[in-house]
Motif scaffolding. Structure first.
Motif, PDB file in Angstrom:
ATOM      1  N   LYS A  35      -7.141 -12.294 -10.976  1.00  0.00           N
ATOM      2  CA  LYS A  35      -6.099 -13.419 -11.754  1.00  0.00           C
ATOM      3  C   LYS A  35      -5.913 -14.489 -10.953  1.00  0.00           C
ATOM      4  O   LYS A  35      -6.149 -15.837 -11.221  1.00  0.00           O
ATOM      5  N   ALA A  36      -5.529 -14.271  -9.795  1.00  0.00           N
ATOM      6  CA  ALA A  36      -4.906 -15.450  -8.640  1.00  0.00           C
ATOM      7  C   ALA A  36      -6.115 -16.201  -8.359  1.00  0.00           C
ATOM      8  O   ALA A  36      -5.984 -17.355  -7.952  1.00  0.00           O
ATOM      9  N   GLN A  37      -7.397 -15.785  -8.112  1.00  0.00           N
ATOM     10  CA  GLN A  37      -8.651 -16.487  -7.831  1.00  0.00           C
ATOM     11  C   GLN A  37      -8.872 -17.269  -8.776  1.00  0.00           C
ATOM     12  O   GLN A  37      -9.212 -18.527  -8.308  1.00  0.00           O
ATOM     13  N   ILE A  38      -8.877 -16.947 -10.004  1.00  0.00           N
ATOM     14  CA  ILE A  38      -9.324 -17.820 -11.146  1.00  0.00           C
ATOM     15  C   ILE A  38      -8.099 -18.944 -11.318  1.00  0.00           C
ATOM     16  O   ILE A  38      -8.817 -19.838 -11.650  1.00  0.00           O
ATOM     17  N   VAL A  39      -6.959 -18.532 -11.313  1.00  0.00           N
ATOM     18  CA  VAL A  39      -5.987 -19.668 -11.377  1.00  0.00           C
ATOM     19  C   VAL A  39      -5.849 -20.521 -10.403  1.00  0.00           C
ATOM     20  O   VAL A  39      -5.970 -21.843 -10.479  1.00  0.00           O
ATOM     21  N   ALA A  40      -6.398 -20.245  -8.980  1.00  0.00           N
ATOM     22  CA  ALA A  40      -6.445 -20.933  -8.042  1.00  0.00           C
ATOM     23  C   ALA A  40      -7.595 -21.950  -8.138  1.00  0.00           C
ATOM     24  O   ALA A  40      -7.643 -23.174  -7.861  1.00  0.00           O
ATOM     25  N   GLU A  41      -8.786 -21.100  -8.764  1.00  0.00           N
ATOM     26  CA  GLU A  41      -9.853 -22.220  -9.068  1.00  0.00           C
ATOM     27  C   GLU A  41      -9.640 -23.311 -10.243  1.00  0.00           C
ATOM     28  O   GLU A  41     -10.029 -24.454 -10.121  1.00  0.00           O
ATOM     29  N   PRO A  60      -9.343 -20.392 -22.868  1.00  0.00           N
ATOM     30  CA  PRO A  60      -8.390 -21.378 -22.279  1.00  0.00           C
ATOM     31  C   PRO A  60      -6.862 -21.004 -22.350  1.00  0.00           C
ATOM     32  O   PRO A  60      -6.239 -21.037 -21.455  1.00  0.00           O
ATOM     33  N   GLN A  61      -6.836 -20.288 -23.480  1.00  0.00           N
ATOM     34  CA  GLN A  61      -5.463 -20.065 -23.625  1.00  0.00           C
ATOM     35  C   GLN A  61      -4.956 -18.857 -22.852  1.00  0.00           C
ATOM     36  O   GLN A  61      -3.899 -18.900 -22.420  1.00  0.00           O
ATOM     37  N   GLN A  62      -5.818 -17.901 -22.685  1.00  0.00           N
ATOM     38  CA  GLN A  62      -5.761 -16.872 -21.851  1.00  0.00           C
ATOM     39  C   GLN A  62      -5.397 -17.424 -20.332  1.00  0.00           C
ATOM     40  O   GLN A  62      -4.552 -16.797 -19.659  1.00  0.00           O
ATOM     41  N   LEU A  63      -6.194 -18.557 -19.880  1.00  0.00           N
ATOM     42  CA  LEU A  63      -5.934 -18.921 -18.437  1.00  0.00           C
ATOM     43  C   LEU A  63      -4.805 -19.673 -18.308  1.00  0.00           C
ATOM     44  O   LEU A  63      -3.996 -19.695 -17.305  1.00  0.00           O
ATOM     45  N   PHE A  64      -4.338 -20.459 -19.259  1.00  0.00           N
ATOM     46  CA  PHE A  64      -3.116 -21.319 -19.305  1.00  0.00           C
ATOM     47  C   PHE A  64      -1.962 -20.160 -19.220  1.00  0.00           C
ATOM     48  O   PHE A  64      -0.911 -20.587 -18.441  1.00  0.00           O
ATOM     49  N   GLY A  65      -2.150 -19.258 -20.273  1.00  0.00           N
ATOM     50  CA  GLY A  65      -1.062 -18.028 -19.986  1.00  0.00           C
ATOM     51  C   GLY A  65      -0.996 -17.544 -18.663  1.00  0.00           C
ATOM     52  O   GLY A  65       0.316 -17.210 -18.038  1.00  0.00           O
ATOM     53  N   TRP A  66      -2.121 -17.203 -17.932  1.00  0.00           N
ATOM     54  CA  TRP A  66      -2.051 -16.618 -16.553  1.00  0.00           C
ATOM     55  C   TRP A  66      -1.544 -17.826 -15.738  1.00  0.00           C
ATOM     56  O   TRP A  66      -0.603 -17.595 -14.645  1.00  0.00           O
ATOM     57  N   ARG A  67      -1.572 -19.201 -15.654  1.00  0.00           N
ATOM     58  CA  ARG A  67      -1.204 -20.143 -14.989  1.00  0.00           C
ATOM     59  C   ARG A  67       0.319 -20.051 -15.026  1.00  0.00           C
ATOM     60  O   ARG A  67       1.263 -20.252 -14.127  1.00  0.00           O
ATOM     61  N   GLN A  69       2.111 -17.783 -16.163  1.00  0.00           N
ATOM     62  CA  GLN A  69       2.927 -16.289 -15.631  1.00  0.00           C
ATOM     63  C   GLN A  69       2.967 -16.714 -14.020  1.00  0.00           C
ATOM     64  O   GLN A  69       3.875 -16.172 -13.362  1.00  0.00           O
ATOM     65  N   THR A  70       2.098 -17.227 -13.277  1.00  0.00           N
ATOM     66  CA  THR A  70       1.922 -17.429 -11.746  1.00  0.00           C
ATOM     67  C   THR A  70       3.030 -18.539 -11.575  1.00  0.00           C
ATOM     68  O   THR A  70       3.791 -18.181 -10.480  1.00  0.00           O
ATOM     69  N   SER A  71       3.436 -19.483 -12.395  1.00  0.00           N
ATOM     70  CA  SER A  71       4.338 -20.545 -11.927  1.00  0.00           C
ATOM     71  C   SER A  71       5.831 -19.771 -11.992  1.00  0.00           C
ATOM     72  O   SER A  71       6.816 -20.051 -11.289  1.00  0.00           O
ATOM     73  N   ARG A  72       6.195 -19.049 -13.125  1.00  0.00           N
ATOM     74  CA  ARG A  72       7.340 -18.269 -13.357  1.00  0.00           C
ATOM     75  C   ARG A  72       7.484 -17.271 -12.160  1.00  0.00           C
ATOM     76  O   ARG A  72       8.831 -17.422 -11.719  1.00  0.00           O
ATOM     77  N   GLN A  73       6.549 -16.766 -11.645  1.00  0.00           N
ATOM     78  CA  GLN A  73       6.828 -15.851 -10.742  1.00  0.00           C
ATOM     79  C   GLN A  73       7.185 -16.291  -9.295  1.00  0.00           C
ATOM     80  O   GLN A  73       7.916 -16.128  -8.567  1.00  0.00           O
ATOM     81  N   ALA A  74       6.566 -17.648  -9.089  1.00  0.00           N
ATOM     82  CA  ALA A  74       6.707 -18.434  -8.065  1.00  0.00           C
ATOM     83  C   ALA A  74       8.244 -19.023  -7.887  1.00  0.00           C
ATOM     84  O   ALA A  74       8.949 -19.085  -6.801  1.00  0.00           O
ATOM     85  N   LEU A  75       8.712 -19.202  -9.072  1.00  0.00           N
ATOM     86  CA  LEU A  75      10.199 -19.660  -9.144  1.00  0.00           C
ATOM     87  C   LEU A  75      11.184 -18.832  -9.085  1.00  0.00           C
ATOM     88  O   LEU A  75      12.213 -18.815  -8.805  1.00  0.00           O
ATOM     89  N   ARG A  76      10.926 -17.224  -9.429  1.00  0.00           N
ATOM     90  CA  ARG A  76      11.860 -16.316  -9.433  1.00  0.00           C
ATOM     91  C   ARG A  76      11.852 -15.906  -8.026  1.00  0.00           C
ATOM     92  O   ARG A  76      11.088 -15.609  -7.257  1.00  0.00           O
TER      93      ARG A  76
END
Length: 144
Positions: A35-41, A60-67, A69-76
């Motif tokens: 997931k991290a590799q795909i989001v970074a890509e 695309p909706q699934q990838l937007f969801g992962w993005r 989720q990643t940004s929320r985890q970075a802020l937490r």
């Protein structure tokens, strides 16, 4: 028998399509690293989320969801972080006439002086800690 059943039907019933799915289907399990590799890509220059999603067989909706989720985890803040402490600098004792003296508060109470870069913040004892924290964050934001 109802009267609608006795009426002549000029058109035959439409053929209905029935699909039978066998096997495990398209549901896949992605590891956190994948997931991290795909989001970074998907965040790379010149890449669209749709193109990256198609390449990996996602919507695309699934990838937007992962993005998201990643940004929320970075802020937490991490739960295992240790508390941060300010560095303390201890200077050698100077003669009384050479030491700078903060002006005495009108009520005669004690003051604390906090120096951040070129800025100096003076606060009396008993000041609201929340307010003082807001002031210090604002000073840190503008002072290099």
């Amino acid at each position: 028998m109802s009267d609608t059943e006795l009426l002549h039907k000029s058109k035959p019933e439409p053929v209905r399509r029935l699909e039978v799915f066998t096997g495990t289907g398209r549901r896949r399990v992605w590891t956190a690293e994948q997931k991290a590799q795909i989001v970074a890509e998907s965040c790379g220059d010149g890449e669209t989320v749709t193109a990256v999603a198609r390449r990996h067989g996602l919507t695309p909706q699934q990838l937007f969801g992962w993005r998201r989720q990643t940004s929320r985890q970075a802020l937490r803040p991490a739960e295992h972080d240790t508390p941060a402490f300010a560095a303390v600098v201890v200077e050698e004792r100077r003669p009384a006439e050479a030491a700078p003296v903060a002006p005495v508060a009108p009520s005669g109470s004690q003051m604390i002086e906090i120096v951040i870069g070129a800025a100096t913040v003076r606060a009396t004892v008993g000041i609201d800690p929340t307010w003082l924290g807001d002031v210090l964050r604002a000073v840190k934001a503008v002072v290099p």
